[in-house]
Design an enzyme around this catalytic site. Structure first.
Site, PDB file in Angstrom:
ATOM      1  NE  ARG A   1      -4.150   3.105   6.540  1.00 41.46           N
ATOM      2  CZ  ARG A   1      -4.972   4.133   6.780  1.00 41.46           C
ATOM      3  NH1 ARG A   1      -4.502   5.348   6.883  1.00 41.46           N
ATOM      4  NH2 ARG A   1      -6.261   3.920   6.915  1.00 41.46           N
TER       5      ARG A   1
ATOM      6  CG  ASN B   1       8.313   3.248   6.933  1.00 39.96           C
ATOM      7  OD1 ASN B   1       8.861   3.950   6.080  1.00 39.96           O
ATOM      8  ND2 ASN B   1       8.874   2.997   8.101  1.00 39.96           N
TER       9      ASN B   1
ATOM     10  CD  GLU C   1       5.947 -10.948  -4.487  1.00 40.42           C
ATOM     11  OE1 GLU C   1       6.569 -12.005  -4.587  1.00 40.42           O
ATOM     12  OE2 GLU C   1       4.730 -10.904  -4.263  1.00 40.42           O
TER      13      GLU C   1
HETATM   14 MO1  MOS Z   1       7.679 -14.179  -2.866  1.00 34.76          MO
HETATM   15  S1  MOS Z   1       8.473 -14.853  -4.622  1.00 34.76           S
HETATM   16  O1  MOS Z   1       6.172 -14.902  -2.790  1.00 34.76           O
HETATM   17  O2  MOS Z   1       8.802 -14.499  -1.671  1.00 34.76           O
END
Ligand code: MOS
Length: 733
Positions: A617, A620, A694
């Protein structure tokens, strides 16, 4: 009261889709945005602390050896200088974070060039910096290990291994195969805000403003380093100017400032110089990655090999988890995945944005592209054919996995033409034009988290956790979760973060911040809803909360009337459980890039870049999109420009600043087209949200590498793909 949940079973209720407020997913602005833009959001070094002294770190100028003497008299008579501190409590390098223990190292035992060895404290910053430059240090030098980082001659220890079936045989029997080695270089996290701390002694309590990602661990690390009980250490990090892993653990400047403040009885500020952020925080390890892909005639993988060599300082445990995605992403019953670690006298290697996948996926996805040419099929189709039914080693199911949809949606947005791909077909003036694609994936992680939610008598709410917002949008997202659950406009929810006296959140790391701390907020709000329902004489399911009103059947009451002057306060406590072991949960996506490669200069320009991502989901839309864009910018840097250059003689970094360490800037980045493919993932969290931060980097550089090959027919297997490497192989023009 505390409402606890260990996540042993997927929460299929999908409550957030059935709330009335309708703010979840909305592209709301970050509430901290205006304060940051106006310069009134204080960063760690920006507090006005009366009587504050200034400290500057002194760093070693040898590769390895011992500090035999620090001649304090060389600087103590200089104007304004108060003290020179060189104390074993000053941890000489950044902890990984999470260990709750600072690394133990003697400050005078030098393990790498640039290691902090002393702190000079003076009345002003200029005085301290001048004295730091003049401090006379005598060393006893030893031979350090600085061999070519990609040389196979070094000694390696295997830190991680999956061996299944017989890969060598699969390679022999394969209809099509590739056996290639890619390399990547060290990266610096390069946050805009350098690592900085102000430490002050408040009675018997040490208060430290610092730039950190994970306060609950950082308190323990700092307490351990300076030998205080954790309850005597108070950390504050309400605003953090980027971390990318480099602030997961405490840094040396925080310990040095604390030791100095304790010894001198005055507040002390230490800001790492930009060069110090490069030299002594952490690096992403360089990698050497051998990829062996064995496919049948149709391109289905029957063998999969991913063997990586990485490095770290002697004694450090962390080994860049290069094969993390290779464990679950593609099929291939014969598998060899391995990570080998060697010891080098270079600054500690640690987590930098998407440790593992960031570098692993860029090499894997480039090798997959090579395989697609060999098989003679669309690289998108190659990915599609290799999506496994179940986890290829663990025989567990996947949670929601919209990889195929991302490939499709991304290809459509981009206008991908996958048929009959051949390199070096399009030329515009002096530019070769080409396109490339790659898969994105990153494991979904959770971390234990607590948050306190207070519904105040006036019908507004306060969320408090020691969770940090490192630029990711945590303030916005947690306000939206509470707003949705309690029927409040997020403007009426005050989110307070980054204070270690608040309940311990998940911290910002591993992309787990929003799903973990968000789930803690969700649980606290569920407990509050039950109390509101009781007051209204209905069940939680019958209760509708919207715009500050509670409704059930034909009753509608404003929250202040229901609360009657009392606040309701609840703590949510969320912990990962069996879902993490019983399912393979990850975020997925697909990248499509168009590049132009200059036929004369070898310069590469990214002209178009599309990313389609599914991450559970979306809490934002704006902050999630921005995180994906940020990852793609990192991908451009990883592909084309970013590398820490170590001098082979002593290991000093030749490009330790933002002028010479080439991050992509505006002109390097085209319009980034990000599309989010919606999904709900009950395995991931009660919010049905996964991590976001990430994913956008994982594979991005591979798409660019592949586009370069398609453009000009040159396959560069050593990142970054700089003009010199291309020129060496470009055809006659
Ligand atoms: Mo991330 S590299 O786990 O802040």
């Amino acid at each position: 009261m505390t409402r606890s949940l260990t996540y042993d079973q997927p929460d299929e209720r999908n409550r957030l889709d059935h709330m009335a407020q309708g703010v979840i997913g909305q592209p709301l602005d970050r509430p901290d945005g205006p304060a940051k833009v106006a310069g009134i959001a204080p960063y760690a070094a920006e507090y006005l602390v009366p009587g504050c002294l200034e400290g500057v770190l002194v760093t070693a100028t040898i590769t390895k050896g011992h500090v035999e003497d620090i001649d304090q008299s060389s600087v103590l008579t200089m104007p304004g200088v108060i003290a020179v501190i060189s104390d074993d409590r000053m941890t000489a390098r950044s902890a990984q974070g999470g260990a709750g223990k600072a690394p133990v190292q003697q400050v005078r035992n030098v393990q790498y060039y640039g290691q902090p060895i002393a702190l000079v404290v003076a009345e002003t910053f200029e005085q301290a910096r001048d004295a730091a430059k003049h401090l006379r240090v005598r060393y006893r030098r030893e031979e350090g290990a600085l061999t070519d980082q990609h040389s196979p001659d070094a000694e390696f220890e295997t830190t991680d291994q999956v061996v299944q079936g017989d890969l060598d045989r699969a390679m022999q029997e394969a209809a099509h195969s590739v056996d290639v080695t890619y390399t990547t270089e060290c990266h610096n996290s390069a946050p805009m805000e350098p690592h900085a701390s102000i430490a002050q002694w408040d009675g018997d309590r040490l208060t430290v403003h610092s730039s950190l990602q994970m306060l609950k661990y950082n308190v323990k690390e700092l307490a351990d380093a300076v030998d205080l009980p954790p309850e005597k250490v108070h950390l504050l990090s309400p605003y953090v100017g980027g971390g990318f892993g480099s602030k997961l653990g405490i840094s040396v400047e925080g310990v040095a400032a604390s030791v100095a403040a304790m010894e001198l009885g005055r507040p002390v500020r230490v800001v790492q110089l930009r060069q110090q952020v490069f030299h002594c925080v952490i690096r992403r390890s360089e990698t050497t990655q051998r990829l062996r892909l064995a496919a049948d005639a149709e391109g289905r993988l029957i063998g999969f090999g991913h063997e990586a060599r990485v490095s770290n300082l002697p004694g450090e445990k962390f080994a860049e988890p290069v094969t993390q995605a290779s464990k679950f992403l593609y099929r291939g019953e014969n598998r060899t995945l391995r990570i080998d670690l060697t010891r080098l006298n270079l600054v500690t290697a640690g987590s930098v944005r998407a440790p593992g996948e960031a570098v692993g996926m860029q090499a894997l996805e480039s090798a997959m592209d090579e395989l697609a040419y060999k098989v003679g099929i669309d690289p998108v189709e190659l990915r599609r054919r290799n999506i496994p039914e179940r986890h290829p080693s663990k025989d567990i199911p996947y949670s929601s996995r919209k990889l195929e949809e991302c490939l499709k949606v991304g290809a459509e947005r981009f206008g991908w033409d996958g048929a009959h791909r051949r390199a070096r077909q399009t030329r515009e003036g002096e530019w070769w034009i080409g396109t490339g694609m790659a898969t994105a994936t990153r494991v979904h992680n959770l971390n234990e988290a607590e948050a306190r939610v207070t519904l105040c008598p006036d019908g507004t709410a306060i969320v408090a956790s020691d969770m940090t917002d490192i630029g990711t949008g945590t303030y916005a997202v947690l306000g939206q979760v509470a707003g949705e659950m309690l029927g409040l406009d997020p403007k009426n929810v005050l989110v307070r973060l980054g204070d270690s006296s608040f309940p311990p959140g998940a911290g910002s790391g591993g992309s787990w911040g929003a799903p973990s701390t968000g789930s803690a907020v969700f649980l606290a709000c569920e407990a509050i809803r039950e109390q509101l329902a009781r007051r209204l004489g209905c069940t939680d399911e019958e209760l509708t909360l919207k715009d500050g009103f509670a409704t059930a059947g034909n009753r509608r009451v404003a929250l202040p009337d229901l609360l009657q002057g009392e606040a309701i306060e609840e703590i949510g406590h969320f912990e990962e459980g069996k879902t993490a072991e019983e399912f393979s949960a990850a975020m997925y996506g697909a990248f499509f890039a168009e590049v132009a490669v200059n036929a004369y200069t070898g310069e590469t320009r990214v002209r178009r870049f599309t990313g389609a991502f599914s991450l559970g989901r979306v809490l934002n839309h704006k902050t999630a999109t921005s995180q994906c864009m940020g990852g793609m910018v990192w991908g451009i840097g990883s592909a084309l420009t970013e590398e820490m250059v170590f001098d082979a003689r002593d290991g000093h970094i030749a490009n330790p600043d933002l002028a010479e360490y080439h991050l992509p800037v505006n002109l390097d980045v085209p319009h980034l087209d990000v599309v989010l493919v919606e999904e709900r993932d009950a395995v991931a969290s009660p919010l049905q949200a996964k991590g976001v931060g990430e994913l956008g980097i994982c594979g991005a550089a591979g798409a660019i590498c592949n586009a370069i090959y398609h453009a000009c027919g040159v396959r560069v297997r050593s990142f970054p793909i700089t003009p010199d490497k291309l020129i060496a192989q470009l055809p006659e023009v």
